[in-house]
Design a protein around this motif. Sequence first.
Motif, PDB file in Angstrom:
ATOM      1  N   GLY A   1       4.562  -5.123 -10.764  1.00 24.29           N
ATOM      2  CA  GLY A   1       5.573  -3.682 -11.615  1.00 24.29           C
ATOM      3  C   GLY A   1       4.056  -3.921 -12.690  1.00 24.29           C
ATOM      4  N   SER A   2       2.995  -2.634 -12.111  1.00 23.55           N
ATOM      5  CA  SER A   2       2.273  -2.291 -13.070  1.00 23.55           C
ATOM      6  C   SER A   2       1.062  -3.886 -13.078  1.00 23.55           C
ATOM      7  CB  SER A   2       2.261  -1.849 -14.044  1.00 23.55           C
ATOM      8  OG  SER A   2       2.643  -0.425 -13.901  1.00 23.55           O
ATOM      9  N   CYS A   3       1.475  -4.910 -11.934  1.00 22.31           N
ATOM     10  CA  CYS A   3       0.052  -5.869 -12.552  1.00 22.31           C
ATOM     11  C   CYS A   3      -1.179  -5.397 -12.130  1.00 22.31           C
ATOM     12  CB  CYS A   3       0.811  -6.912 -11.376  1.00 22.31           C
ATOM     13  SG  CYS A   3       0.017  -8.719 -11.572  1.00 22.31           S
TER      14      CYS A   3
ATOM     15  N   GLY B   1      13.827  -4.215   0.921  1.00 24.27           N
ATOM     16  CA  GLY B   1      14.731  -3.509   0.102  1.00 24.27           C
ATOM     17  C   GLY B   1      14.020  -3.151  -1.414  1.00 24.27           C
ATOM     18  N   HIS B   2      12.699  -2.551  -1.199  1.00 20.77           N
ATOM     19  CA  HIS B   2      12.115  -2.485  -1.927  1.00 20.77           C
ATOM     20  C   HIS B   2      12.378  -1.179  -2.860  1.00 20.77           C
ATOM     21  CE1 HIS B   2       8.470  -0.546  -4.387  1.00 20.77           C
ATOM     22  NE2 HIS B   2       7.868  -1.295  -4.043  1.00 20.77           N
ATOM     23  N   SER B   3      12.552  -0.992  -4.539  1.00 20.99           N
ATOM     24  CA  SER B   3      13.465  -0.219  -4.759  1.00 20.99           C
ATOM     25  C   SER B   3      12.924   1.386  -4.719  1.00 20.99           C
ATOM     26  CB  SER B   3      12.813  -0.197  -6.750  1.00 20.99           C
ATOM     27  OG  SER B   3      11.761  -0.189  -6.629  1.00 20.99           O
TER      28      SER B   3
ATOM     29  N   ILE C   1       1.490  -6.543  -5.866  1.00 21.80           N
ATOM     30  CA  ILE C   1       0.761  -5.197  -6.711  1.00 21.80           C
ATOM     31  C   ILE C   1       0.751  -4.098  -5.230  1.00 21.80           C
ATOM     32  CG2 ILE C   1      -1.430  -4.988  -7.249  1.00 21.80           C
ATOM     33  CD1 ILE C   1      -0.311  -8.031  -7.924  1.00 21.80           C
ATOM     34  N   GLY C   2       0.936  -2.969  -6.507  1.00 14.53           N
ATOM     35  CA  GLY C   2       0.931  -1.659  -5.353  1.00 14.53           C
ATOM     36  C   GLY C   2      -0.120  -0.881  -5.530  1.00 14.53           C
ATOM     37  N   GLY C   3      -0.146   0.026  -6.586  1.00 17.86           N
ATOM     38  CA  GLY C   3      -1.430   0.680  -7.092  1.00 17.86           C
ATOM     39  C   GLY C   3      -2.784  -0.533  -7.064  1.00 17.86           C
ATOM     40  N   ALA C   4      -2.477  -1.002  -7.534  1.00 11.93           N
ATOM     41  CA  ALA C   4      -3.442  -2.669  -7.642  1.00 11.93           C
ATOM     42  C   ALA C   4      -4.530  -3.217  -6.222  1.00 11.93           C
ATOM     43  CB  ALA C   4      -3.843  -3.392  -9.072  1.00 11.93           C
TER      44      ALA C   4
ATOM     45  N   ILE D   1       7.837  -0.315 -11.870  1.00 11.86           N
ATOM     46  CA  ILE D   1       6.705  -0.379 -10.716  1.00 11.86           C
ATOM     47  C   ILE D   1       6.379   1.345 -11.167  1.00 11.86           C
ATOM     48  CG2 ILE D   1       7.102   0.894  -8.447  1.00 11.86           C
ATOM     49  CD1 ILE D   1       9.180  -1.305  -7.997  1.00 11.86           C
ATOM     50  N   GLY D   2       4.776   1.428 -10.896  1.00 15.72           N
ATOM     51  CA  GLY D   2       3.532   2.619 -10.909  1.00 15.72           C
ATOM     52  C   GLY D   2       3.127   3.397 -12.106  1.00 15.72           C
ATOM     53  N   THR D   3       4.786   2.583 -13.579  1.00 10.00           N
ATOM     54  CA  THR D   3       4.658   3.224 -14.388  1.00 10.00           C
ATOM     55  C   THR D   3       2.866   2.541 -15.965  1.00 10.00           C
ATOM     56  OG1 THR D   3       5.882   1.290 -15.313  1.00 10.00           O
ATOM     57  CG2 THR D   3       6.454   3.541 -14.015  1.00 10.00           C
TER      58      THR D   3
ATOM     59  N   TYR E   1      10.766  -9.712  -7.887  1.00  9.77           N
ATOM     60  CA  TYR E   1      11.185  -9.424  -8.922  1.00  9.77           C
ATOM     61  C   TYR E   1      10.475  -8.550  -8.780  1.00  9.77           C
ATOM     62  CZ  TYR E   1      13.355  -8.317 -13.717  1.00  9.77           C
ATOM     63  OH  TYR E   1      13.212  -7.677 -14.380  1.00  9.77           O
ATOM     64  N   GLU E   2      10.716  -6.887  -9.571  1.00  9.40           N
ATOM     65  CA  GLU E   2      10.320  -5.893  -9.578  1.00  9.40           C
ATOM     66  C   GLU E   2      10.995  -4.986 -10.546  1.00  9.40           C
ATOM     67  OE1 GLU E   2       6.958  -4.461  -6.595  1.00  9.40           O
ATOM     68  OE2 GLU E   2       9.154  -4.470  -6.013  1.00  9.40           O
ATOM     69  N   PRO E   3      11.169  -5.040 -11.479  1.00 10.37           N
ATOM     70  CA  PRO E   3      12.008  -4.179 -12.972  1.00 10.37           C
ATOM     71  C   PRO E   3      11.352  -2.737 -12.697  1.00 10.37           C
ATOM     72  CG  PRO E   3      10.145  -5.069 -13.718  1.00 10.37           C
ATOM     73  CD  PRO E   3      10.030  -6.518 -12.785  1.00 10.37           C
TER      74      PRO E   3
ATOM     75  N   TRP F   1       0.967  -1.333  -0.295  1.00  9.44           N
ATOM     76  CA  TRP F   1       0.229   0.154  -0.169  1.00  9.44           C
ATOM     77  C   TRP F   1       1.016   1.463   0.022  1.00  9.44           C
ATOM     78  CZ3 TRP F   1      -4.017  -0.825   4.536  1.00  9.44           C
ATOM     79  CH2 TRP F   1      -4.989  -2.292   3.372  1.00  9.44           C
ATOM     80  N   LYS F   2       2.055   1.244   0.058  1.00  6.99           N
ATOM     81  CA  LYS F   2       2.707   2.117   0.390  1.00  6.99           C
ATOM     82  C   LYS F   2       2.819   2.902   1.320  1.00  6.99           C
ATOM     83  CE  LYS F   2       4.379   1.217  -4.220  1.00  6.99           C
ATOM     84  NZ  LYS F   2       5.116   1.256  -5.563  1.00  6.99           N
ATOM     85  N   MET F   3       3.369   4.486   0.959  1.00  5.77           N
ATOM     86  CA  MET F   3       2.240   5.938   1.738  1.00  5.77           C
ATOM     87  C   MET F   3       0.751   6.007   1.857  1.00  5.77           C
ATOM     88  SD  MET F   3       4.703   8.850   3.771  1.00  5.77           S
ATOM     89  CE  MET F   3       4.923  10.039   1.875  1.00  5.77           C
TER      90      MET F   3
HETATM   91  C1  PEP Z   1       5.433  -1.729  -6.409  1.00  2.00           C
HETATM   92  O1  PEP Z   1       5.589  -0.953  -5.698  1.00  2.00           O
HETATM   93  O2  PEP Z   1       5.790  -3.076  -5.722  1.00  2.00           O
HETATM   94  C2  PEP Z   1       4.319  -2.120  -7.523  1.00  2.00           C
HETATM   95  C3  PEP Z   1       4.671  -3.506  -7.610  1.00  2.00           C
HETATM   96  O3  PEP Z   1       3.900  -1.396  -7.934  1.00  2.00           O
HETATM   97  P1  PEP Z   1       2.928  -0.965  -8.863  1.00  2.00           P
HETATM   98  O4  PEP Z   1       2.132  -2.294  -8.804  1.00  2.00           O
HETATM   99  O5  PEP Z   1       1.897  -0.088  -8.411  1.00  2.00           O
HETATM  100  O6  PEP Z   1       3.965  -0.970 -10.559  1.00  2.00           O
END
Ligand code: PEP
Length: 262
Positions: free
Chosen positions: A218-220, A100-102, A239-242, A178-180, A172-174, A10-12
């Motif tokens: 990464g944008s999954c 170690g999140h990017s 999963i970030g945004g979703a 991420i968030g793009t 593995y998160e290219p 969920w990040k911040m």
């Molecule tokens: C993340 O920050 O770990 C991530 C995967 O974000 P998003 O799904 O929004 O790309």
Amino acid sequence: MRYKIVAGNWKMNLNQNEAIQLTNDINQYLSNNNLPKQVKVAIHPPLPYLANCVNYISEKNNAVFGVGGQNCYTQTSGAYTGETSPEMLKDIGCQYVLIGHSERRKYFNESHAFLAEKVKKVLETGLTPIFCCGEQLDIREAGTHEAHVGAQLRESLFDLSKEDFSKIIIAYEPVWAIGTGVTASPEQAQDMHAALRQLIANQYDKDIAENTTILYGGSCKPANAASLFSQADVDGGLIGGASLKAESFTEIIGIMAKCLSA
Ligand code: PEP
């Protein structure tokens, strides 16, 4: 043990009510849907909401649904203003912690050596580290992505004993995904996951490699989750945004379950 995991970072984001509502909605979904045994769900809320979110998970879902921190420190306690120890996360009922999140590497300059210390400490505490790795766009374009991500594992993880390594989860998160809104293709994800599994086999053994859970991040989202999760070496997603909306996150969980029964 190799699980299939859908984890939400969920990040911040979100306020307290929204965090509780989202936890509740996911808990409800899991109460209404029996997932295959090897599927686990995790959420990584912001630190102030962690304890509350833990309390909104029903006993029935405890074995499936876990909460994790987004970060932690390398020490148990002491004069480290602003930091949180793995013991504290464990004390409030967390099971996981992202390491170690990017965004931690980029904004807080977290080094390989510091991440190695964190992983070790998290394992000593009995929490499961979800170790994030991934390359920036220029590295992908230069074709050195496998070497780059391999070095991240080697520098932060490969001092671990076999027994300890077998307890970690890798994500593995290219960084360019991420968030793009740009996702790695299923083939790009599969190639990297297979390369990491081979590296683990070379360092430890085939059995450990086969049993390591490797997530893609990464944008999954619901639209691409099936093609990613159906790859042989992709064991689910971070999963970030979703993950900030119950509908999309639970849809992704459902897709994970479906991929297993297909
Ligand atoms: C993340 O920050 O770990 C991530 C995967 O974000 P998003 O799904 O929004 O790309």
